[in-house]
Design a protein around this motif. Sequence first.
Motif, PDB file in Angstrom:
ATOM      1  N   TYR A  24      52.023 -21.478  -0.419  1.00 39.27           N
ATOM      2  CA  TYR A  24      52.339 -19.986  -1.048  1.00 39.27           C
ATOM      3  C   TYR A  24      51.674 -19.772  -2.247  1.00 39.27           C
ATOM      4  N   TRP A  59      43.767 -17.968   1.028  1.00 37.01           N
ATOM      5  CA  TRP A  59      43.773 -18.173   2.595  1.00 37.01           C
ATOM      6  C   TRP A  59      42.891 -19.178   2.821  1.00 37.01           C
ATOM      7  N   TYR A  64      50.351 -19.380   3.411  1.00 35.96           N
ATOM      8  CA  TYR A  64      50.586 -18.383   4.260  1.00 35.96           C
ATOM      9  C   TYR A  64      51.243 -16.821   3.591  1.00 35.96           C
ATOM     10  N   LYS A  65      51.097 -16.956   2.282  1.00 34.63           N
ATOM     11  CA  LYS A  65      51.468 -15.453   1.790  1.00 34.63           C
ATOM     12  C   LYS A  65      51.017 -15.578   0.215  1.00 34.63           C
ATOM     13  N   GLU A  82      58.356  -5.396   1.627  1.00 35.20           N
ATOM     14  CA  GLU A  82      58.609  -6.491   2.178  1.00 35.20           C
ATOM     15  C   GLU A  82      59.563  -7.492   1.906  1.00 35.20           C
TER      16      GLU A  82
END
Length: 149
Positions: free
Chosen positions: A78, A108, A113-114, A139
């Motif tokens: 991440y 990316w 993944y984030k 979120e």
Amino acid sequence: MPPAIRAAEARDLDQLLVLLRHLNPADPPVPPEAAARAWAALLAHPGVTVFLAEAAGEAIASCTLIQVPNLTRGTRPYAFIENVVTHAAHRRRGHGRAVLAAALSAAWAAGCYKAMLLTGSTQEATFRFYEGAGFRRGEKTGLIARPPG
């Protein structure tokens, strides 16, 4: 013509220090020796990239990408993005969004993944800026701990 975006290098320290004054103008200046040590450590740290936008040889925007190895999400890393800044004389021209796009693209490409960031701003315009760059609010909830004293 849009500014060139690249990974910052050792030679960029002085310009980066000038640019970072636009992020936290009330911070006291960093002694040159301390800045040089911190900069060398930052550049040598695995998974850290400082993105720099420059125009006419001047640093005009920057952000730092930190990629973190991970044991969840199929071991996908991440990312954190920190110290997003645009020189006051160059704001509202897309330079901040350009360095964020470069950082997200690198995250990316590395399989993150984030990507997360925090802002101390409470301005709606700041939130819209980050949303326009691909971030979503609501979120997750960010919390901060600071050392005692």
